[in-house]
Motif scaffolding. Sequence first.
Motif, PDB file in Angstrom:
ATOM      1  N   LYS A 192      27.301  14.711 -40.761  1.00 47.88           N
ATOM      2  CA  LYS A 192      28.602  15.116 -40.374  1.00 47.88           C
ATOM      3  C   LYS A 192      28.789  14.772 -38.946  1.00 47.88           C
ATOM      4  N   LEU A 193      30.206  14.485 -38.388  1.00 51.57           N
ATOM      5  CA  LEU A 193      30.265  14.163 -36.888  1.00 51.57           C
ATOM      6  C   LEU A 193      31.207  15.104 -36.347  1.00 51.57           C
ATOM      7  N   ALA A 194      30.559  15.965 -35.515  1.00 55.27           N
ATOM      8  CA  ALA A 194      31.255  17.093 -34.556  1.00 55.27           C
ATOM      9  C   ALA A 194      31.833  16.241 -33.599  1.00 55.27           C
ATOM     10  N   LEU A 195      33.172  16.553 -33.575  1.00 56.23           N
ATOM     11  CA  LEU A 195      34.075  15.769 -32.622  1.00 56.23           C
ATOM     12  C   LEU A 195      34.551  16.721 -31.293  1.00 56.23           C
ATOM     13  N   ALA A 196      34.325  17.886 -31.455  1.00 60.25           N
ATOM     14  CA  ALA A 196      34.476  18.711 -30.295  1.00 60.25           C
ATOM     15  C   ALA A 196      34.016  20.160 -30.580  1.00 60.25           C
ATOM     16  N   SER A 197      33.884  20.707 -29.588  1.00 63.65           N
ATOM     17  CA  SER A 197      33.398  22.468 -29.369  1.00 63.65           C
ATOM     18  C   SER A 197      34.246  23.037 -29.062  1.00 63.65           C
ATOM     19  N   ASP A 198      34.049  24.340 -28.868  1.00 63.75           N
ATOM     20  CA  ASP A 198      34.748  25.257 -28.136  1.00 63.75           C
ATOM     21  C   ASP A 198      34.651  25.037 -26.382  1.00 63.75           C
ATOM     22  N   LYS A 199      33.375  24.283 -26.208  1.00 63.45           N
ATOM     23  CA  LYS A 199      33.057  24.130 -24.874  1.00 63.45           C
ATOM     24  C   LYS A 199      33.118  22.813 -24.304  1.00 63.45           C
ATOM     25  N   ILE A 200      33.368  21.959 -25.335  1.00 62.00           N
ATOM     26  CA  ILE A 200      33.371  20.455 -24.723  1.00 62.00           C
ATOM     27  C   ILE A 200      34.532  19.867 -25.716  1.00 62.00           C
ATOM     28  N   SER A 201      35.747  19.182 -25.162  1.00 64.17           N
ATOM     29  CA  SER A 201      36.834  18.694 -25.965  1.00 64.17           C
ATOM     30  C   SER A 201      36.196  17.428 -26.718  1.00 64.17           C
ATOM     31  N   SER A 202      35.624  16.416 -26.181  1.00 72.44           N
ATOM     32  CA  SER A 202      35.050  15.426 -26.773  1.00 72.44           C
ATOM     33  C   SER A 202      33.713  15.433 -26.922  1.00 72.44           C
ATOM     34  N   LEU A 203      33.046  15.690 -28.163  1.00 66.33           N
ATOM     35  CA  LEU A 203      31.750  15.708 -28.239  1.00 66.33           C
ATOM     36  C   LEU A 203      30.951  14.524 -29.185  1.00 66.33           C
ATOM     37  N   GLN A 204      31.638  14.357 -30.299  1.00 62.85           N
ATOM     38  CA  GLN A 204      30.890  13.121 -30.951  1.00 62.85           C
ATOM     39  C   GLN A 204      29.647  12.970 -31.254  1.00 62.85           C
ATOM     40  N   THR A 205      29.468  14.106 -31.713  1.00 67.12           N
ATOM     41  CA  THR A 205      27.733  14.131 -32.054  1.00 67.12           C
ATOM     42  C   THR A 205      27.359  14.071 -33.466  1.00 67.12           C
ATOM     43  N   PRO A 206      26.650  13.279 -34.004  1.00 61.25           N
ATOM     44  CA  PRO A 206      26.028  13.331 -35.561  1.00 61.25           C
ATOM     45  C   PRO A 206      25.427  14.204 -35.625  1.00 61.25           C
ATOM     46  N   LEU A 207      25.608  15.153 -36.790  1.00 62.80           N
ATOM     47  CA  LEU A 207      24.668  16.116 -37.168  1.00 62.80           C
ATOM     48  C   LEU A 207      24.149  16.118 -38.665  1.00 62.80           C
ATOM     49  N   LEU A 208      22.965  16.471 -39.052  1.00 57.64           N
ATOM     50  CA  LEU A 208      22.490  16.190 -39.944  1.00 57.64           C
ATOM     51  C   LEU A 208      22.267  17.678 -41.000  1.00 57.64           C
ATOM     52  N   ASN A 209      22.892  17.862 -42.072  1.00 53.82           N
ATOM     53  CA  ASN A 209      22.585  18.968 -42.750  1.00 53.82           C
ATOM     54  C   ASN A 209      21.701  18.727 -43.781  1.00 53.82           C
ATOM     55  N   LEU A 210      20.463  19.568 -43.555  1.00 50.07           N
ATOM     56  CA  LEU A 210      19.491  19.269 -44.747  1.00 50.07           C
ATOM     57  C   LEU A 210      19.456  20.494 -45.376  1.00 50.07           C
TER      58      LEU A 210
END
Length: 178
Positions: free
Chosen positions: A120-138
């Motif tokens: 999945k691609l995390a687009l933002a978090s509560d601390k950073i408005s533009s994150l765009q970090t790929p995350l793997l769910n295993l």
Amino acid sequence: MVHLLAKLLPEECPKLLHRVVDSVCGRESPRMADYGDMWTLVEWMEVLDSLSSLFRLAVGKNTPDEEYEVLASLADVGRGYGEAVLTVLRARREEICQALVERTNNVSSSTLQDFDWHIKLALASDKISSLQTPLLNLSLDVKENGALKPVSVEMNREELQTLISSMEAANKVVLQLK
């Protein structure tokens, strides 16, 4: 302390070596009573430990130079003893290898039954408005003591790379044991 092996008559050596391999494989160990007049208790323990280690390392390393290494480690006791060790090693290699694999497998009773993954691609978090970090769910299905237990892990790129490197290293070790 393999040099203590020289106290044993050469014709008695194969019998002791096979009994040592039996103990490495989880069966009955040689008894000091059968050899007590040759060695003290401390020497007896050194002989058993040295021979057990020699067999485990020779089979565990699985190198082409193993015969040379065995003969080199037994150089101070004479070639006849080295040849006896090599004869037993060649005859019981598979048995020793199987015992070492079983001992390694007994470290953990958990086994991986199945896995699934998605990115999945995390687009933002509560601390950073533009994150765009790929995350793997295993998702792992692990069988532990007969029960299936689901385990879920979320990793970023660096953690995934570390996992892959660890798995590749483990695979190399497994391939060397075959």
